[in-house]
Design a protein around this motif. Structure first.
Motif, mmCIF file in Angstrom:
data_model
loop_
_atom_site.group_PDB
_atom_site.id
_atom_site.type_symbol
_atom_site.label_atom_id
_atom_site.label_comp_id
_atom_site.label_asym_id
_atom_site.label_seq_id
_atom_site.Cartn_x
_atom_site.Cartn_y
_atom_site.Cartn_z
ATOM 1 N N PRO A 174 -39.412 -41.494 52.857
ATOM 2 C CA PRO A 174 -39.986 -40.932 54.090
ATOM 3 C C PRO A 174 -40.817 -41.959 54.843
ATOM 4 O O PRO A 174 -41.495 -42.781 54.241
ATOM 5 C CB PRO A 174 -40.876 -39.795 53.591
ATOM 6 C CG PRO A 174 -40.368 -39.469 52.233
ATOM 7 C CD PRO A 174 -39.847 -40.752 51.668
ATOM 8 N N LYS A 175 -40.736 -41.882 56.164
ATOM 9 C CA LYS A 175 -41.603 -42.719 57.014
ATOM 10 C C LYS A 175 -42.725 -41.849 57.577
ATOM 11 O O LYS A 175 -43.889 -42.148 57.442
ATOM 12 C CB LYS A 175 -40.782 -43.342 58.158
ATOM 13 C CG LYS A 175 -39.795 -44.406 57.654
ATOM 14 C CD LYS A 175 -38.721 -44.724 58.673
ATOM 15 C CE LYS A 175 -39.202 -45.670 59.758
ATOM 16 N NZ LYS A 175 -39.387 -47.056 59.279
ATOM 17 N N LEU A 176 -42.333 -40.746 58.210
ATOM 18 C CA LEU A 176 -43.326 -39.766 58.645
ATOM 19 C C LEU A 176 -42.890 -38.418 58.114
ATOM 20 O O LEU A 176 -41.697 -38.113 58.096
ATOM 21 C CB LEU A 176 -43.382 -39.684 60.182
ATOM 22 C CG LEU A 176 -43.994 -40.842 60.960
ATOM 23 C CD1 LEU A 176 -43.920 -40.551 62.467
ATOM 24 C CD2 LEU A 176 -45.446 -41.078 60.542
ATOM 25 N N ALA A 177 -43.879 -37.618 57.686
ATOM 26 C CA ALA A 177 -43.567 -36.258 57.235
ATOM 27 C C ALA A 177 -44.606 -35.310 57.812
ATOM 28 O O ALA A 177 -45.808 -35.466 57.560
ATOM 29 C CB ALA A 177 -43.561 -36.185 55.708
ATOM 30 N N GLY A 178 -44.131 -34.365 58.557
ATOM 31 C CA GLY A 178 -45.049 -33.462 59.268
ATOM 32 C C GLY A 178 -45.609 -32.374 58.383
ATOM 33 O O GLY A 178 -45.069 -32.047 57.331
ATOM 34 N N ILE A 179 -46.746 -31.824 58.855
ATOM 35 C CA ILE A 179 -47.329 -30.667 58.176
ATOM 36 C C ILE A 179 -46.988 -29.448 59.033
ATOM 37 O O ILE A 179 -47.383 -29.373 60.199
ATOM 38 C CB ILE A 179 -48.863 -30.810 58.040
ATOM 39 C CG1 ILE A 179 -49.190 -32.089 57.246
ATOM 40 C CG2 ILE A 179 -49.450 -29.581 57.375
ATOM 41 C CD1 ILE A 179 -50.672 -32.386 57.184
ATOM 42 N N CYS A 180 -46.251 -28.533 58.427
ATOM 43 C CA CYS A 180 -45.740 -27.394 59.185
ATOM 44 C C CYS A 180 -46.661 -26.194 58.987
ATOM 45 O O CYS A 180 -47.407 -26.129 58.009
ATOM 46 C CB CYS A 180 -44.335 -27.078 58.687
ATOM 47 S SG CYS A 180 -43.664 -25.533 59.299
ATOM 48 N N GLY A 181 -46.613 -25.227 59.914
ATOM 49 C CA GLY A 181 -47.401 -24.003 59.794
ATOM 50 C C GLY A 181 -47.092 -23.271 58.505
ATOM 51 O O GLY A 181 -47.995 -22.728 57.858
ATOM 52 N N SER A 182 -45.827 -23.315 58.071
ATOM 53 C CA SER A 182 -45.482 -22.605 56.843
ATOM 54 C C SER A 182 -46.101 -23.312 55.633
ATOM 55 O O SER A 182 -46.501 -22.667 54.667
ATOM 56 C CB SER A 182 -43.970 -22.510 56.703
ATOM 57 O OG SER A 182 -43.423 -23.820 56.687
ATOM 58 N N ASP A 183 -46.220 -24.637 55.720
ATOM 59 C CA ASP A 183 -46.900 -25.371 54.647
ATOM 60 C C ASP A 183 -48.342 -24.927 54.541
ATOM 61 O O ASP A 183 -48.883 -24.719 53.454
ATOM 62 C CB ASP A 183 -46.883 -26.879 54.932
ATOM 63 C CG ASP A 183 -45.466 -27.453 54.937
ATOM 64 O OD1 ASP A 183 -44.626 -26.925 54.176
ATOM 65 O OD2 ASP A 183 -45.228 -28.393 55.700
ATOM 66 N N LEU A 184 -48.986 -24.784 55.699
ATOM 67 C CA LEU A 184 -50.399 -24.397 55.710
ATOM 68 C C LEU A 184 -50.577 -23.019 55.084
ATOM 69 O O LEU A 184 -51.504 -22.796 54.303
ATOM 70 C CB LEU A 184 -50.931 -24.384 57.145
ATOM 71 C CG LEU A 184 -51.040 -25.752 57.811
ATOM 72 C CD1 LEU A 184 -51.389 -25.610 59.279
ATOM 73 C CD2 LEU A 184 -52.086 -26.598 57.088
ATOM 74 N N ALA A 185 -49.678 -22.095 55.417
ATOM 75 C CA ALA A 185 -49.783 -20.754 54.857
ATOM 76 C C ALA A 185 -49.655 -20.818 53.348
ATOM 77 O O ALA A 185 -50.386 -20.153 52.615
ATOM 78 C CB ALA A 185 -48.706 -19.856 55.458
#
Lengths: 529, 402, 303
Positions: free
Chosen positions: B53-64
């Protein structure tokens, strides 16, 4: 001692600080030396016996009109229209002058045996009056005699069955007014002429008209060419109303106009300092100022608002004239001018004004930002004859808290106007072209106007147009002590102190600007050379 | 390799839930997520490749998930412990940049013949996400066998990978996956000529605004956004009107010229896309949708109770929108892969600018808290930046292994 | 012993007063009761203050509780300067406290009440009580005497307002009786205006023969002040005052506009009620009962 005329004071270092109204409160501000302050004339003497004055006016009408008693006969249809809650400001101590006049008219109608009488609040597109407000304006006797029988009506500019189109004027303007009034044998219009703008043909042609008719003079072009609104002869708004009024008369509708003027005794005696020149404040005045300022600073805004809106003004009747509209209005204007006019020499770079808690459209309500704009740029800016007090490209500095707050019942369309229209543009012409129609015909606003106590959907537009001439004329508008976001939304500049505001203004008009402060209320009319 | 590992631990889930309810995103500090040194996952089959991975986002579902607010519905569809991260741009061993399409459908799972949904290309609706030769996991980032984007390496099936055009920066590329979700939501129901309301203007909301504007051909597009920066971006991305939550009903009323009874509109919008997924947002959606209108539930909902009487009375259709796959043909467009549309949209609307902050893996706690409060702080998408970390991560991993 | 006892039981002169020989003319002793009672003490400063305190606290509260008054027409006397003569119909003892508490302050604390000399001033304690409590001054009902008129004129000239019931006594059935000339006479002689006042509903609270007070609703209507026309005699003016009160009564029973129209046509219902049997008089009186009206409230339309 006869009342002293208004005058212009040139300040120097010894001049005491000047009172600036600031919404539900006031401030003392020190203007730069060399500034001018325009003080209003003192309240004129009232007529000794107002009821007798009214009777005399009805018996001795002006212009081409018979005495009212001779116009009344059994079996006729009589409509008595009267100015609504927007006049006078603040609401006057009872008995209201409308009550006096209407009782006198009804006495004559009773004596003449007139049975078909209807009272009608000439709302135009204003909100309906509440029972308390009607009782205040008309007195309990008249209210209780007419309201329970459905004979006390409020003009409904959206009633499809309640309007009649009288054709168009020579200039192609639709004339559409209230059907009951138009089909009456006589309309008696009971007016209060607080400022020079009121009255004349505007009473019927605006007060009893529909949106279809009003849009011919309540529009940006007309209002940009009304210089000023307070000067009938140089106001497109009035020219159009006069055309309509003459058209109404030519259509065979008979109007018996009763106009009254009040003096500028605006505030009750406990607030005497508000209409006194600062250097004449007594110890008591100073104590009242300090005590009220200190307590207002600790009063929640809602409470302060309700305290201020409970003020009843001691306004007294200075004249009453009745008869044919134009003759009556000419005499009325003489009285208004005698009370209001202050000669002022030359224009100024910066005009400062302290805006009070009330304007014609927030009686018993909230002064929202749009109304602040209207009071400052629509009314105060227009308090001139001849040339505007401030030069073209000059700056107006207004002092008002300008809260981002709206009365949800009275001003529903204002909220949407502020949130959606002003967020997009503040240019009156663009606003008019893009949004007016949809607001004016919005069924929900129409519903609220007709059944609740809401101003018409198009009313906030008219407020904005009222200031259109000022917006065109001025280089900048600065609001001192206002809600920053609300002030910015309107395209004005916020400043926290008058000193800052003057600095900002100097950036617009150049260094060493001339400053003039308009010391109102009480109201005045600057006659600018 | 270095990775953030999410383990099943009831006590930790409870702690994270408590912390997350006090400060959103705080769950990461107490919860079952930890930075770990792991051995790299082995490719489970021949068509699998290793992605760095180079960039990996933090998603709303991850936060939940991190805050313990997620639904228990997912429990049988994930396998523990897993490495989160499904919004990924990475590099193959040959140096090619790829974007991950994280759904683990029939093809990735070696299921043959594929389920009807996968056969049609609607991989998001795959019926086999708990079956096949992989452990359960509806996406990469929820499966114990594949690893996830919040690490220095994971494995992906060839069918999950999309090459990244050279014109795309890494930030653009990391926005492709959320944009694909938005595209799918925007095209879930027809919106041509309709009054569309998008509720929420986080990453998903803003991408949806862009998608509706460019693909949905709406009549009027109204966006409900809480924060000033969100409102600015929504306008830039093509909203006709942006309002604050408390002004939503007024705005829709004005747009539709409907009446109102006791604060409830008599008419409303044709389509409402709820990009939040809370009780409040769904209630708002039902309050502003017209009778027989459609509400698309695009934001991952947390479990809540709600009053469906307006839905029943006004005959409103409530439609879910999850992930992506293929989109039906529409005006001037043949049937298309959602990701293909998403690539176009990211480029077209310049969605790479929505990445407002990146963090190294070590500062994951800050990163998650920032992501949870991004809107308030004027940000949108927060991502992990793994580009500089690879070497150190490998070294440390090796050190740990020795 | 027996004789002494008999004397004590049947006392005679000098134990008792001597008998005046019937053949001799008997001079009247100067009476200090009835019309002759001197009320001057009741207008001295300390008594006035005490009365004002009593009036503004006890009387006002009691009136509010017992009579729930609805006062209208105060605007008609807003511009009127004290003193003035208030002429009201009279049905009950409640009228006086009701009217006094309804008057604007500039009248209330400087007003006297014309009270029947034979009823209120027949005992020393009663005279003192009424003189103190309401500043009553004794007036002969039957005839105009120089003394009672002189006292009233003097008070009016000193700036005291006067509350007077021209009927000369309380109504037997709630309807008014014909007005006598007292108020008109005083107005003509002092040049002061007469304010017609109509009181409604007190009859039901405490009728003339009543022994119990029943709380109820009342209405007090003040009319516009009137003066005698040039050359108008007392009798004509008195009848005009009666008409003015009758119009106020009509106004209270119907509404102002209806009352004005009937007044203009000369068809105002008589204050003395219909010429009919007693049951019909009582029946019609009920129609005038002051009621309460519901208040309109704006609905909430807020979004």
């Amino acid at each position: 001692m006869s009342p002293r005329p208004g005058f212009v004071l040139e300040t120097d270092r010894a001049t005491p600080p000047t009172l600036f109204w600031h919404g539900e409160g006031w401030r003392l501000e020190r203007l730069p030396p060399g500034s001018r302050i325009v003080y209003p004339p003192e309240p004129m003497e009232a007529v000794a016996d107002p009821d007798e004055a009214v009777r005399q006016a009805l018996a001795h009408p002006l212009g081409d009109s018979e005495p009212l008693a001779d116009l009344l006969r059994p079996g006729m249809r009589l409509t008595i229209a009267f100015d609504d809650v927007s006049l006078p400001l603040p609401p006057m101590r009872p008995p209201d002058v409308r009550q006096r006049v209407i009782e006198a008219v009804l006495e004559l109608a009773a004596a003449a045996g007139v049975d078909d009488v209807v009272l009608m609040a000439a709302l135009s597109l204003h909100r309906r009056m509440t029972e308390a407000e009607l009782r205040h304006a008309l007195g309990h006797r008249v209210y209780e005699a007419f309201a329970p029988h459905g004979l006390l009506l409020q003009h409904d500019a959206e009633d499809p069955d309640g309007l009649v189109h009288l054709g168009c004027t020579d200039a192609g303007e639709d004339v559409e007014i209230n059907k009951r009034a138009a089909t009456s044998d006589l309309i008696v219009y009971v007016n209060i002429n607080l400022v020079a703008m009121d009255g004349g043909h505007k009473s019927v042609a605006t007060g009893l008209a529909s949106y279809r008719s009003l849009r011919h003079h309540h529009n940006v072009r007309t209002l940009q060419h009304s210089r000023s609104l307070m000067d009938e002869h140089r106001s497109e708004l009035h020219t159009s109303n006069w055309r309509m009024g003459r058209h109404i008369a030519a259509s065979g509708i008979k109007v018996f106009q009763i106009e009254t003027t009040l003096n500028t005794d605006t505030f009750p005696s406990q607030f005497a300092f508000l209409q006194r020149r600062e250097w004449e404040w007594s110890g008591r005045d100073r104590a009242t100022y300090l005590a009220t300022s200190a307590s207002l600073a600790r009063t929640p805004a809602r409470l302060a608002r309700s305290i201020f809106h409970s003020i009843r003004s001691p306004h007294a009747l200075t004249s009453v004239q009745a008869g044919e509209v134009e003759a009556v209005h000419a005499r009325t204007l003489e009285h208004v001018h005698r009370q209001h006019v202050v000669p002022v020499e030359g224009q100024t770079d910066i005009l400062t004004m302290g805006l009070p808690y009330i304007c014609p459209y927030n009686v018993n309500s909230i002064m929202n930002p749009v109304l602040v704009m209207c009071l400052g740029l629509g009314y105060f800016f227009n308090l001139y004859r001849g040339k505007p007090l401030v030069r073209a490209g000059g700056v107006v500095i207004m002092s008002h808290p300008t809260p981002w707050e709206f009365h949800p019942v009275h001003h529903p369309s204002y909220i949407d106007f502020f949130d959606q229209v002003l967020a997009e543009t503040t240019d009156p012409l663009e606003i008019e072209a893009k949004f007016e129609e949809s607001f004016a015909t919005d069924p929900w606003y129409v519903h609220l106007y007709r059944t609740s106590y809401a101003y018409h959907g198009v009313h906030p537009f008219y407020m904005w147009y009222w200031g259109a001439h000022a917006l065109q004329h001025l280089g900048a508008v600065i609001v001192v002590g206002g809600d920053v976001a609300a002030v910015r939304r309107m395209g004005f500049k916020p400043a926290s102190t008058l000193r800052d505001a003057l600095e900002m203004a100097a950036d617009v008009v150049g260094p060493d600007p001339s400053v003039t402060h308009i010391h109102a209320p009480p109201l005045l009319l600057a006659d600018v050379e | 390799m270095r990775a953030l590992l999410f383990e099943r631990s009831l006590a930790k889930v409870a702690a994270s839930r408590l912390a997350g309810s006090v400060v959103p995103g705080r769950g990461a500090r107490f919860g079952p997520l930890r930075l770990a040194s792991l051995s790299e996952p082995e490719p489970p089959g021949p068509d699998w490749m290793r992605v760095r991975p180079k960039l990996a986002g933090i998603c709303g579902s991850d936060l939940a998930t991190l805050d313990g607010h997620g639904s228990r519905y997912f429990e049988p569809l994930v396998s523990f412990p897993f490495v989160p991260g499904h919004e990924v741009v990475g590099e193959l061993d040959d140096g090619a940049r790829v974007v991950l399409e994280p759904v683990l459908g029939c093809q990735a799972r070696g299921v043959h013949p594929p389920c009807p949904a996968c056969a049609q290309g609607d991989t998001g609706d795959c019926e086999r996400v708990a079956f096949g030769h992989l452990r359960p996991g509806l996406q990469t980032g929820y499966c114990a066998d594949t690893g996830g984007g919040w690490s220095t390496a994971f494995v992906a099936h060839r069918s999950q990978l999309h090459p990244v055009p050279d014109s795309f920066s890494d930030r653009d590329a990391v926005m492709v996956e959320p944009t694909a979700c938005a595209v799918h939501g925007a095209l879930r129901v027809p919106t041509e000529g309709a009054l569309v309301v998008v509720i929420g203007a986080g990453t998903l909301g803003l991408c949806t605004v862009a998608a509706v504007r460019r693909l949905g051909l709406p009549g009027t597009l109204v966006v409900v956004a809480k924060h000033p920066e969100q409102r600015r971006l929504a306008t830039e991305l093509g909203a006709d009107l942006v309002v604050e939550p408390q002004g939503a009903r007024r705005a829709v009323r004005l747009q539709t010229r409907s009446l109102a009874v006791d604060g409830r509109l008599t008419g409303g919008a044709d389509v409402v896309i709820d990009c939040v997924g809370s009780a409040r947002s769904l209630a708002d959606a039902l309050a502003v949708v017209r009778p027989r209108g459609q509400v698309v539930l695009l934001g991952m909902p947390e479990p809540f109770r709600t009053d469906l009487t307006p839905l029943w009375h006004r005959e409103v259709a409530l439609v879910g929108a999850y992930a992506y796959g293929s989109e039906p043909p529409a005006a001037g467009r043949a049937r298309a892969r959602t990701f293909a549309l998403a690539f176009e949209l990211v480029a077209d609307a310049g969605l790479g600018r929505l990445v407002s902050a990146t963090y190294p893996l070590e500062r994951y706690r800050e990163a998650v808290e920032h992501a949870a409060s991004a809107g308030r702080q004027g940000g949108v998408k927060v991502a992990f930046d793994l580009r500089g970390q690879r070497a150190t991560g490998e070294r440390r991993a090796r050190g740990a292994g020795a | 012993m027996n004789r002494l006892l008999r004397r004590a039981v049947q006392p005679g002169f000098p134990w008792t007063a001597p008998q005046w020989p019937p053949s001799l003319p008997r001079p009247l002793p100067p009476s200090s009761l009835g019309a002759g009672y001197d009320t001057e003490w009741a207008r001295r400063e300390p008594v006035r203050v005490a009365r004002a305190v009593l009036m503004d606290s006890v009387a006002r509260g009691a009136v509010k509780v017992l009579a729930s008054p609805r006062v209208s027409g105060l605007d008609r006397i807003a511009g009127l300067e004290a003193p003035a003569i208030f002429a009201a119909n009279h049905a009950s003892h409640v009228d006086t406290p009701l009217l006094l508490t309804a008057l604007p302050a500039r009248f209330r604390h400087r007003s006297a009440v014309a009270a029947a000399a034979d009823y209120f001033f027949d005992r020393r304690w009663k005279a003192a009580l009424w003189a103190f409590a309401i500043n009553a001054i004794p007036v002969e009902r039957a005839r105009v005497t120089r003394r009672s008129i002189g006292q009233a004129v003097g008070l009016l000239n000193e700036g005291w307002s006067l509350l007077i019931y021209p009927e000369g006594g309380r109504s037997p059935d709630g309807w008014a009786q014909a007005f006598r000339g007292g108020a008109a006479y005083l107005s003509v002689h002092t040049g002061l205006p007469v304010v017609p006042v109509h009181v409604e509903g007190t009859h039901r609270i405490l009728p003339r023969q009543g022994r119990r007070i029943r709380p109820g609703h009342t209405r007090v209507t003040f009319g516009a002040p009137i003066r005698a026309h040039q050359g108008e005699d007392t009798r004509a003016f008195a009848s005009r005052i009666e008409t003015a009160v009758a119009v106020l009564a009509d106004e209270g029973a119907t509404d102002w506009w209806a009352a004005r129209r009937r007044a203009a046509q000369g068809t105002t219902p008589r204050l003395t009620g219909p010429r009919a049997g007693s049951w019909r008089r009582a029946w019609e009186l009920e129609d005038r009962s002051p009621g309460r009206r519901a208040q309109e409230r704006p609905g909430s339309w807020a979004l």
